[in-house]
Design a protein around this motif. Structure first.
Motif, short mmCIF file in Angstrom:
data_model
loop_
_atom_site.label_atom_id
_atom_site.label_comp_id
_atom_site.label_asym_id
_atom_site.label_seq_id
_atom_site.Cartn_x
_atom_site.Cartn_y
_atom_site.Cartn_z
N ALA A 198 31.46 -88.32 115.29
CA ALA A 198 30.21 -88.52 116.03
C ALA A 198 30.45 -89.63 117.03
CB ALA A 198 29.08 -88.89 115.08
N LYS A 199 29.68 -89.60 118.10
CA LYS A 199 29.85 -90.64 119.12
C LYS A 199 28.93 -91.81 118.77
CE LYS A 199 31.10 -91.83 123.48
NZ LYS A 199 32.46 -92.10 123.84
N CYS A 200 29.48 -93.01 118.69
CA CYS A 200 28.64 -94.17 118.37
C CYS A 200 27.85 -94.59 119.62
CB CYS A 200 29.51 -95.33 117.90
SG CYS A 200 30.37 -94.94 116.37
N PRO A 201 26.61 -95.04 119.41
CA PRO A 201 25.73 -95.28 120.55
C PRO A 201 26.16 -96.45 121.45
CG PRO A 201 24.69 -96.00 118.51
CD PRO A 201 25.92 -95.24 118.12
N TYR A 202 27.02 -97.32 120.94
CA TYR A 202 27.45 -98.48 121.74
C TYR A 202 28.78 -98.24 122.44
CZ TYR A 202 30.28 -99.07 117.54
OH TYR A 202 31.13 -98.84 116.52
N CYS A 203 29.46 -97.12 122.11
CA CYS A 203 30.86 -96.96 122.47
C CYS A 203 31.02 -96.28 123.82
CB CYS A 203 31.57 -96.14 121.40
SG CYS A 203 33.28 -95.75 121.83
N ASP A 204 31.83 -96.90 124.71
CA ASP A 204 32.10 -96.27 126.00
C ASP A 204 33.57 -95.86 126.09
OD1 ASP A 204 33.24 -98.81 126.19
OD2 ASP A 204 32.81 -98.98 128.34
N PHE A 205 34.24 -95.75 124.94
CA PHE A 205 35.65 -95.36 124.94
C PHE A 205 35.77 -93.87 125.22
CE2 PHE A 205 37.98 -98.88 122.45
CZ PHE A 205 37.31 -99.83 123.17
N ASN A 206 36.98 -93.46 125.50
CA ASN A 206 37.23 -92.06 125.79
C ASN A 206 37.27 -91.29 124.47
OD1 ASN A 206 37.86 -89.74 127.16
ND2 ASN A 206 40.06 -90.20 127.29
N SER A 207 36.10 -90.97 123.94
CA SER A 207 36.04 -90.28 122.66
C SER A 207 35.10 -89.09 122.77
CB SER A 207 35.56 -91.24 121.57
OG SER A 207 34.33 -91.82 121.95
N HIS A 208 35.43 -88.05 122.05
CA HIS A 208 34.73 -86.78 122.19
C HIS A 208 34.55 -86.13 120.83
CE1 HIS A 208 35.62 -86.92 126.54
NE2 HIS A 208 36.67 -87.61 126.11
N VAL A 209 33.47 -85.37 120.69
CA VAL A 209 33.22 -84.66 119.44
C VAL A 209 33.51 -83.18 119.66
CG1 VAL A 209 31.48 -84.10 117.71
CG2 VAL A 209 31.44 -86.34 118.83
N ARG A 210 34.36 -82.58 118.82
CA ARG A 210 34.68 -81.16 118.94
C ARG A 210 34.53 -80.51 117.56
NH1 ARG A 210 34.32 -82.51 123.39
NH2 ARG A 210 35.82 -82.39 125.11
N GLU A 211 34.04 -79.27 117.55
CA GLU A 211 33.88 -78.52 116.30
C GLU A 211 35.22 -78.40 115.58
OE1 GLU A 211 31.21 -76.39 114.77
OE2 GLU A 211 30.16 -78.11 115.65
N THR A 212 36.18 -77.83 116.32
CA THR A 212 37.51 -77.66 115.73
C THR A 212 38.53 -78.00 116.81
OG1 THR A 212 37.54 -75.37 116.48
CG2 THR A 212 36.88 -75.77 114.17
N ILE A 213 39.69 -78.42 116.38
CA ILE A 213 40.77 -78.56 117.35
C ILE A 213 42.03 -77.93 116.75
CG2 ILE A 213 39.93 -80.68 118.47
CD1 ILE A 213 42.35 -81.98 116.81
N ASP A 214 42.90 -77.49 117.63
CA ASP A 214 44.17 -76.90 117.19
C ASP A 214 45.16 -78.05 117.12
OD1 ASP A 214 46.58 -75.66 116.92
OD2 ASP A 214 46.20 -74.15 118.49
#
Lengths: 600, 393
Positions: free
Chosen positions: B17-33
């Motif tokens: 989940a994306k934290c509300p304070y975070c501006d880092f390059n982070s992403h939420v994905r259902e699944t990844i290979d």
């Protein structure tokens, strides 16, 4: 050549938004001056700023060909005049070129203060005045009440008023008939030597200076060698003509006619409004009455926000002056704001217009210092100094006394707002001369020091009356005042851009307000900052901006380096616009904001 | 002169989940290979290994996102691949950032086996109310046991806390900090909460829904933190980082000492000397676009620009003054060919020294505690007058 009896010259007098330009548009349309394709709103206001703000800055004329109900053809010359107090001299010269005026009053609003001054000028010029009640198509129109008001306030018989709607065109034809029927024809002697009034002039990139003139006696045509009486300079006329409003060349201009001429003149400054044009070979002995060179009454400093734009500002000011000789400028240096110009204006609106044109037409970002009036400083050695810049005030020991300009102001206001308006005038050292009532409105006449008026008076007036008060003034006289120089110091160093001359009574409160404001505007820095206000050597107010306590980025890792460095580069750019006071640097933006102290 | 080290940063851009304070390059994905992602990370390591191989690697850092969502096998593969291009320092530090949830704690042992020897846990708070407010998926009890578990499996480690939270009093924070110190080993990172643009908190703050402490309150909290940590034997060695002597994060020291580092993975930055010129490198930021580029071209480098000497000097001062040790003349000379006195404006430096914000010694330049607390302003002052354009390689 049109017979004098078939010429009518008239001006239109109206308050802003009362429909002057719309009426002019309708008159032009009715007389076929422009095709429908060429017609647009406010055709006479050529400058963008005129159109947008609904004010006329330059005089314009239109020659209308009108076939009256009596079957005869008339030449009607419409003179569109500047409608603001700052240009009252220009207005008076335009009026002097006409025999009559249309007084246009919004039937939903009634008479406003600005209208008054111009009507009185028209009366002074012996004008026949035709009252036109505009906007009668609106449900809120009260023509009878407004007629009564015109009689009560101006003392003008409004029984023959023409009720129209310039917007819909209703009864506009009756205005044309009234002009023909009621206005006197001009007088003049076609055989006498040339005598003409210089009404206005402007610079045209192709033609050079274009002079707008009204011929009183004699004729002028291409080849005539004219002389401008104030300077004695002679020029050979290239071309004469008139506007429809498009420029049309004519063979000649004769008595009673209004038109333009070009004569290879280079500078507008050489063509002074109100000057007399005569023939070089057969000059007049005496000039037309009423000529006076225009004198700026309000001064301020104009500085480029970006110091690199100084050269561009100088060029732009010179270009503006080509078309507006009433405005003056000379170089000025400020420790806080850098290199700029001290500029003189006919009044506050004139100042605003020049500032806005520089911004718009020349794309310059400017800092304007607080407007100041011209003080007469009487020195102990008997010399009199005309002071345009508070920073130049001599040492108090050399000053015997200072005189300041006073104005005579007329304020029209709905009676409901009378209380706050009276208080405002008293606070500003006003002396009431007269108070009368007409219906639900009061008319006040006050003497006020001009320096209190240039300091946010108009904004305050509008705000305490919710925009209903209207205001007009004329310069009255100089009078000795208990005036002091208020200096603002940052870390014990004077900020020249913020120093001002104020009355002793308000110096303390003004000084305190400026200190508090600066405290809000100057961000905390590594070192603490003292902000002081002083009169002479005496500090009357002090605020301290305490040193910053924390300012650090919490996270800075390998991925943040580039972004953070670019931020620092930006800050470094910003530092170029800072000025060092002791061990702190103050952003220029703080001074700019402080200069707007009157805005809220 | 402190050893600047040479490090490898590996970015794993995914979070649960994306934290509300975070501006880092982070992403939420259902699944990844994950197999594809593993191949791509390895491809980028091969790419940079080809450009700057053969050096001694002092540290590897798995950051994110949430690297503890990586399978231990992926971590092992990345470490193994790095070893083909660079000699591992005998003391190599390999850090992985992990969330202290019970799900992720199950992988700790696997990471240890993969070669990770230092764990950095995103604890952030030690009470459930604030953890919820910060959008964290773990509770305080989970965090406490995760810290204990990490300390069992890893000889080295750290955890993060965020303070100056909306509604947090100075007393609340002090007692929470003392509790954290009791749990901590050699290292603790404590960050004052800041509102970053384009975050959930930024919107809430703009709407007036987040009451952030004013400057004086923030300053008091910062000072209290410094005092408490120092007396507990965990003094600051950087603005927000505290360690017992020897417990400092070597990888991060490389950033602050302006050493070289390779950055692989989406949005990773690097500072890498190639053929004698120090370059700023940046990989494609969007995860899928990064993956595609790597699969097509073997790497997803967006920029790789030589850094001007003036910019190198600015970056070195900007990073180095964050450290208590400061910037040494030796490092300045090595980086720019000039001593510190040639890089900064004498009058400005003198004003800052007089104000007690920086200290100049025979070895170098350092910010004092007062200076570090106001470092952004100090840097602006110091670098504004810097004659950095004269700096030469």
């Amino acid at each position: 050549m049109t017979d004098l009896s078939h010429i009518r010259n008239f001006a239109i007098i109206a308050h802003i938004d009362h429909g002057k330009s719309t009426l002019a548009d309708r008159l032009i349309q009715l007389c076929g001056g422009l095709s429908a394709r060429e017609m647009r709103d406010q055709v006479l206001d050529t400058m963008e700023i005129e159109r947008e703000r609904g004010i006329t800055i330059k005089a314009q004329t239109v020659r209308l060909a009108y076939r009256a109900k009596n079957g005869r053809s008339y030449e009607l010359n419409l003179m569109d005049t500047p409608g603001h107090v700052d240009f009252s001299y220009e207005v008076s010269r335009s009026l002097a070129a006409c025999e009559g005026s249309l007084l246009v009053v919004d039937a939903t609003q009634g008479v406003e203060a600005q209208t008054l001054a111009n009507v009185y000028q028209a009366i002074d010029n012996n004008h026949e005045i035709i009252v036109v009640l505009n906007k009668i198509d609106l449900p809120a129109a009260e023509p009878e009440r407004v007629k009564q008001q015109i009689q009560d306030v101006i003392g003008l018989d409004a029984s023959g008023a023409v009720a129209i709607s310039a917007k819909t065109g209703l009864h506009v034809d009756q205005v044309l008939e009234a002009l023909v029927e009621r206005l006197p024809a001009p007088k003049g002697d076609g055989n006498a030597p040339l005598k003409a009034l210089l009404v206005d002039s402007w610079y045209d990139a192709y033609l050079g200076v274009v002079i707008l003139l009204r011929v009183k006696d004699g004729h002028v045509k291409a080849g005539t060698k004219i002389r401008l009486m104030s300077t004695g300079a002679a020029h050979e006329v290239d071309r004469v003509g008139f506007f429809t409003p498009k420029p049309e060349t004519a063979a000649e201009l004769g008595p009673g006619q209004v038109g333009f001429l070009t004569a290879g003149i280079k500078e507008v400054a050489d063509c002074k409004i109100g000057d007399t044009i005569t023939e070089d070979r057969r000059p007049m002995a005496e000039a037309l009455p009423g000529f006076k060179p225009s004198v700026p009454v309000v001064f301020c400093g104009l500085f480029p926000v970006d110091a690199a734009e100084y050269g561009q500002l100088r060029e732009s000011l010179a270009k503006l002056r080509l078309n507006d000789a009433s405005f003056q400028f000379e170089p000025e240096t400020s420790a806080a704001l850098g290199f700029g110009f001290r500029c003189g204006f006919l009044g506050l609106l004139h100042l605003e217009i020049v500032q806005e044109r520089l911004r718009r037409e020349f794309n310059l970002e400017l800092i304007t210092t607080a407007p100041s009036v011209v003080y007469r400083v009487h020195l102990t050695n008997g010399d009199i100094l005309e002071l345009h810049n508070p920073a130049d005030l001599p040492d108090p020991v050399r000053i015997d006394h200072i005189e300041e300009p006073w104005i005579k102001a007329t304020i029209l206001v709905p009676s409901d707002y009378l209380g706050p308006i009276l208080k405002l005038c008293e606070d500003r050292r006003g002396v009431q001369l007269d108070r009368t009532y007409a219906g639900s409105r009061a008319m006040l006449t006050y003497r006020l020091p001009l320096n209190e008026v240039v300091f946010d008076f108009h904004d305050r007036l509008k705000s305490v009356s919710r925009g209903y008060a209207s205001f007009d003034y004329q310069l009255d006289s100089y009078q000795e005042g208990q005036l002091v120089k208020l200096t603002i110091l940052v870390n014990a160093e004077a900020v020249d851009a913020l120093s001002c001359i104020v009355h002793g009574h308000v110096a303390e409160s003004r000084g305190r307000a400026l200190c508090v404001r600066l405290k809000e505007l100057i961000p905390r820095q590594l070192f603490k900052i003292a902000v002081q206000a002083a009169i002479g050597g005496r500090v009357i107010a002090r605020e301290t901006i305490s040193a910053m306590r924390k300012d650090v980025t919490a996270k800075c890792y390998g991925g943040d380096v580039s972004r953070k460095r670019k931020l620092l580069d930006k800050q470094k750019e910003g530092k170029k616009r800072m000025r060092q006071y002791g061990n702190v640097e103050i952003p220029q933006s703080a001074f700019i904001a402080a200069l707007k102290i009157g805005d809220d | 002169m402190n050893e600047r080290g040479f490090g490898l940063y590996v970015h794993w851009p995914f979070c649960r989940a994306k934290c509300p304070y975070c501006d880092f390059n982070s992403h939420v994905r259902e699944t990844i290979d994950e197999a594809r992602w593993r191949r791509a990370l390895i491809a980028e390591i091969d790419h940079y290994g080809g450009l700057a191989g053969g050096r001694t690697l002092a540290s590897i850092f798995f950051g994110g996102g949430t690297p503890s969502l990586m399978a231990p096998a992926t971590v092992a593969a990345v470490i193994e691949r790095a070893g083909r291009h660079w000699r591992f320092d005998p003391d190599i530090e390999i850090t992985l950032e992990a969330n202290p949830s019970s799900v992720e704690a199950a992988n700790f042992e696997g990471y240890r086996t993969a070669g990770v020897n230092r764990l950095s846990l995103g604890v952030q708070a030690l009470n459930d109310r604030d953890l919820k407010m910060l959008g964290r998926l773990h509770d305080a009890a989970e965090a406490i046991s995760a810290v204990a578990l990490a300390r069992r499996h890893f000889e080295r480690g750290s955890f993060d806390l965020i303070y100056a939270r909306p509604g947090q009093t100075a007393a609340d924070w002090e007692s929470e900090l003392r509790q954290a110190i009791a749990m901590a080993g050699e290292h603790l990172s404590v960050y004052q909460l800041t509102i970053e643009p384009n975050t959930v908190f930024a919107g809430a703050y703009r709407r007036g829904e987040l009451a952030m402490p004013d400057e004086d309150t923030a300053a008091n909290l910062f000072e209290t933190t410094q005092d408490v940590m120092e007396s507990a034997g965990l003094p600051a060695y950087e603005i927000s980082n505290h360690a017992r002597p020897g417990g400092e994060c070597r990888h991060n020291l490389t950033y602050w000492r302006y050493g070289d580092y390779v950055g692989v993975g989406p949005g990773a930055h690097g500072r890498l000397t190639i053929d004698g010129a120090k370059r700023a490198t940046r990989q494609h930021r969007a995860p899928e676009a990064w993956l595609q580029a790597v699969e097509l071209e073997g790497h997803a480098t967006r920029t790789s620009d030589p850094i001007e000497p003036s910019d190198r000097a600015a970056e070195m001062l900007m990073m180095g003054l964050r450290l208590v040790e400061g910037v040494s003349d030796a490092n300045a000379k090595a980086e720019t060919g000039r001593g510190l006195d040639e890089l900064v404006d004498g009058a400005r430096l003198a004003r800052l020294v007089e104000g007690g914000f920086v200290e100049r010694s025979a070895q170098g330049l350092r910010a004092t505690a007062a200076g570090r607390q106001r470092l952004d302003a100090v840097l602006a002052e110091l670098l504004a007058g810097a004659n950095l354009s004269m700096a030469r390689n």
